[in-house]
Design a protein around this motif. Structure first.
Motif, PDB file in Angstrom:
ATOM      1  N   ASP A  17     -19.270  11.841 -21.649  1.00 41.83           N
ATOM      2  CA  ASP A  17     -19.679  12.743 -22.733  1.00 41.83           C
ATOM      3  C   ASP A  17     -20.907  13.575 -22.366  1.00 41.83           C
ATOM      4  OD1 ASP A  17     -17.657  11.317 -23.900  1.00 41.83           O
ATOM      5  OD2 ASP A  17     -18.836  10.570 -25.594  1.00 41.83           O
ATOM      6  N   LEU A  67     -20.045  16.168 -19.738  1.00 45.10           N
ATOM      7  CA  LEU A  67     -19.230  17.226 -20.335  1.00 45.10           C
ATOM      8  C   LEU A  67     -20.117  18.210 -21.099  1.00 45.10           C
ATOM      9  CD1 LEU A  67     -16.168  15.228 -21.783  1.00 45.10           C
ATOM     10  CD2 LEU A  67     -16.303  16.508 -19.650  1.00 45.10           C
ATOM     11  N   PHE A  75     -13.842   9.571 -21.765  1.00 40.69           N
ATOM     12  CA  PHE A  75     -14.721  10.331 -22.662  1.00 40.69           C
ATOM     13  C   PHE A  75     -14.286  10.096 -24.102  1.00 40.69           C
ATOM     14  CE2 PHE A  75     -11.668  13.713 -23.626  1.00 40.69           C
ATOM     15  CZ  PHE A  75     -10.786  13.597 -22.568  1.00 40.69           C
ATOM     16  N   PHE A 108     -13.953  21.509 -18.507  1.00 42.32           N
ATOM     17  CA  PHE A 108     -14.551  20.753 -17.410  1.00 42.32           C
ATOM     18  C   PHE A 108     -13.519  20.388 -16.358  1.00 42.32           C
ATOM     19  CE2 PHE A 108     -15.406  16.484 -15.667  1.00 42.32           C
ATOM     20  CZ  PHE A 108     -16.606  16.717 -15.025  1.00 42.32           C
ATOM     21  N   TRP A 160     -22.398  21.014 -13.982  1.00 47.86           N
ATOM     22  CA  TRP A 160     -21.183  20.537 -13.297  1.00 47.86           C
ATOM     23  C   TRP A 160     -21.200  20.977 -11.827  1.00 47.86           C
ATOM     24  CZ3 TRP A 160     -17.560  23.063 -17.483  1.00 47.86           C
ATOM     25  CH2 TRP A 160     -17.805  22.468 -18.732  1.00 47.86           C
ATOM     26  N   GLY A 186     -15.632  20.693 -22.059  1.00 47.52           N
ATOM     27  CA  GLY A 186     -17.009  20.268 -21.907  1.00 47.52           C
ATOM     28  C   GLY A 186     -17.915  20.994 -22.882  1.00 47.52           C
ATOM     29  N   THR A 187     -17.976  22.303 -22.733  1.00 52.03           N
ATOM     30  CA  THR A 187     -18.897  23.099 -23.539  1.00 52.03           C
ATOM     31  C   THR A 187     -18.245  23.516 -24.848  1.00 52.03           C
ATOM     32  OG1 THR A 187     -19.573  24.014 -21.403  1.00 52.03           O
ATOM     33  CG2 THR A 187     -20.502  25.027 -23.389  1.00 52.03           C
ATOM     34  N   THR A 244     -17.483  19.323 -27.449  1.00 48.11           N
ATOM     35  CA  THR A 244     -17.439  18.494 -26.252  1.00 48.11           C
ATOM     36  C   THR A 244     -16.471  17.340 -26.497  1.00 48.11           C
ATOM     37  OG1 THR A 244     -19.714  19.017 -25.665  1.00 48.11           O
ATOM     38  CG2 THR A 244     -18.805  16.967 -24.780  1.00 48.11           C
ATOM     39  N   PRO A 277     -12.145  17.899 -11.734  1.00 51.41           N
ATOM     40  CA  PRO A 277     -12.855  19.100 -12.200  1.00 51.41           C
ATOM     41  C   PRO A 277     -12.093  20.368 -11.828  1.00 51.41           C
ATOM     42  CG  PRO A 277     -14.004  18.098 -10.337  1.00 51.41           C
ATOM     43  CD  PRO A 277     -12.900  17.158 -10.716  1.00 51.41           C
TER      44      PRO A 277
END
Lengths: 413, 413
Positions: A70, A73, A116, A222, A80, A203-204, A334, A261
């Protein structure tokens, strides 16, 4: 920065799926240190990332801390890149071997966890072959592709709370279904199925009311994992009109422990199939390298390969799915996970679900062990694995997602 | 335990919607103390619950701590009963007036927040009138109720991450729609709508693979809030076949700041409409007092009442929805929210959505201010409120959920 195609001092075969070109992230624990923590798979080892960063790159420690991915991310694309560059450097520069060695754990000694916290889960329907096959079976006599199918990536929300880690046993769900005689009964699903998919891990996050442009896909996503979207076809067929799949899907969805990734998938990018309907601007990816992906999956049932779906044939890309998902201003968080939908190719042996492989049960699959299958039986184990081409002849491995069917439990009364 | 119909030393009118028979839970902050914390509405005041419990009942402090209701939800039914009994005793026994007075904040000085962290969000479709009306409009020429409708409470998962608190502005969503000429365009929704619903808030989770018996509804569901499930009908109509509503709904869902505990709704329990199709055992509520609820909603558009939906006409109860939601073994988590679907009655002025009130736009609503509406216009404000009968002639208020429409933002390109 060290190139991704450099070799590791770990002396891995050039085509090892978890070579230095892959470096997937996951969460692991060990008997001697039972706290779940972030790891990177390298060969047959797992790098304890928090421990290594804590020693060698303390300013980045906050980005890889905690019992799940988490934090990483949420740290965003710059972090990253930094973490991946560092890990690549450490694993390819032999001067790090001694310092890093103490943070390498044999993968066979590790327990892998759900990587996650899943925020919202969306499942798309991006394979033309799969949508066509299911349309033929679920809506016989109608055009198998609905009129909207080539205009937008069709998707729906699934149940985030029942996403489980690889290896979690799957209890056969009970539910309502309508028999061929029209009778409505409640009981264990008799048409329990799999769906082999890729999952995109956000992620974002993004702000409510602000669509995410298709070009911003790598700033928000991500990486990619494997998804088995278990499906009870008899429950689904009876419930899904008019509001879509619900209990036919919500009992469990399995995801792989390793998240590859996006940065590892550069060499796997390919042009998706030609679009036969003009795309609206927000979905148009003609002006940038599109995000078709040459990922090759393998579906094994009780050890026997039953299908080899190819992601490169998917009509819609992960970038298009993201642009569509947010086109109405829906925000990202996220941990959002969106899956591709079943990956099915044109050839019968590229179909990513049993309902397609056995054509609705009409054409049972004959397994090499002499048994036949239409749908899953109690005790069956399904393993989905995948790989993609990496730079300079390397291989990008996705690991696997695994699950075994347990018998249904007694209904509440 | 003091009876719920006792009167408060706060000298409230007997029919005050937030009298001692209601005691709804929410999260508030004030200018002088900007940290969000749990409160109980009483009259025109809010009791700072953590502060009061900390002083008067320290052993229960852990159950009401934190910046949301999450802790209380997870604490379980025994804690819910204890806290409610305590608060009732404090507010009805004048000897507490001095000690409690310091923990009472005027509601007008408080900011109310999203009361809990939403885990999974499910939206049902439990009103026969609503399903019939929408079936007629979305699938003309077909039977408006699908064959499954009276066999199971139809539902689907929505987007938990875009559930917003009352008062949050709603940006008009953009999306794909198909015009009457068949052209596919992208732009601001021209058919932006509301859906007046009740939402059921799950406190106690359940184990994966273990269905929750219909009788265990009050052990898992903490309480009820108001929901406005904003809907873009043009986006929805084009996208929803075959996998259900997605972007037509996912841009925002508003919920009320106050959660009315089930314990306040004893006097509101009524028998739901007669079921015309036999129910499978897991949905059969004939043997226990069913959970039909006499909750009366009011929908105001720019201050004018446009509808008065009645929840007592809902075909499916919250207990049946819960039993169905988990019948396949899907687990519950603290913070799961499931909504009833639009509440519509038989009379035109009891319809809980504009698409029904204006019959698909064909019969514009004339508002007392001289304007007309088919769907929502920019700047429109919608307020949904509700009340139910309490014990001994008291009134159980739900407060309100409010939202105003902002113009669409420019599409990304």
């Amino acid at each position: 920065m060290t190139t991704a195609s450099a070799t590791s001092w770990l002396d891995l075969p050039a085509d090892h799926p978890f070579g230095v070109a892959t470096l997937p992230y996951g969460v692991f624990s060990t008997a001697s240190d039972p706290g779940p923590r972030v790891g990177v798979a390298i060969g047959e080892m797992i790098l304890d990332l928090a421990a290594a960063v804590g020693q060698l790159a303390p300013p980045l420690a906050a980005a890889v801390a905690g019992p799940s991915l988490d934090t990483l991310l949420a740290a965003g694309p710059q972090a990253w890149s930094q973490v991946r560059a560092l890990v690549t450097a450490w694993l390819t520069d032999a001067t790090f071997s001694e310092r890093l060695g103490q943070h390498l754990v044999p993968a066979r000694d590790a327990v892998l966890h759900l990587p996650f916290t899943v925020a919202d889960y969306v499942d798309f329907y991006a394979s033309e072959q799969h949508a066509t096959n299911l349309g033929k079976m679920f809506r016989p006599g109608q055009d198998p592709l609905t009129p909207n199918w080539k205009h937008l990536p069709i998707g729906y929300h699934g149940r985030a709370g029942t996403i489980v880690g690889s290896g979690t046993d799957i209890v056969r769900p009970c539910g309502q279904r309508r028999g061929t005689d029209g009778e409505i009964t409640f009981g264990p699903s008799a048409r329990l199925d799999i769906e082999a998919e890729l999952g995109f891990v956000v992620g974002t996050g993004s702000r409510l009311g602000r669509p995410v442009d298709i070009d911003r896909f790598p700033e928000h996503v991500f990486g990619v994992c494997l998804v088995n979207d278990w499906s009870a076809r008899d429950i689904q067929a009876w419930e899904y009109v008019p509001l879509g799949p619900f209990l036919g899907k919500s009992f469990a969805t399995s995801i792989s422990p390793w998240v590859v990734p996006l940065a590892a998938l550069g060499a796997a990018r390919v042009t998706p199939p030609a679009r036969t309907v003009p795309l609206l601007p927000y979905l148009d990816d003609a002006r940038t390298p599109p995000w078709g992906l040459d990922v090759r999956l393998e579906v094994r049932l009780n050890g026997h390969v039953v299908s080899r779906p190819m992601f490169d044939g998917m009509y819609w890309t992960g970038a298009q799915m993201l642009a569509h998902l947010t086109a109405n201003g829906a925000s990202l968080r996220t941990g959002d996970l969106y899956a591709s939908g079943t990956i099915s190719g044109a050839r019968p042996d590229q179909r990513g679900s049993l309902i397609e492989l056995s054509w609705g049960g009409a054409e049972p699959l004959r397994l090499p062990d002499g048994t036949t299958r239409t749908f899953l039986e109690d005790g069956d184990e399904v393993v989905i694995s995948a790989s993609a081409p990496g730079p300079d002849g390397t291989v990008i491995g996705f690991g696997e997602v695994r699950g075994r069917i347990l018998p249904a439990t007694e209904p509440p009364r």
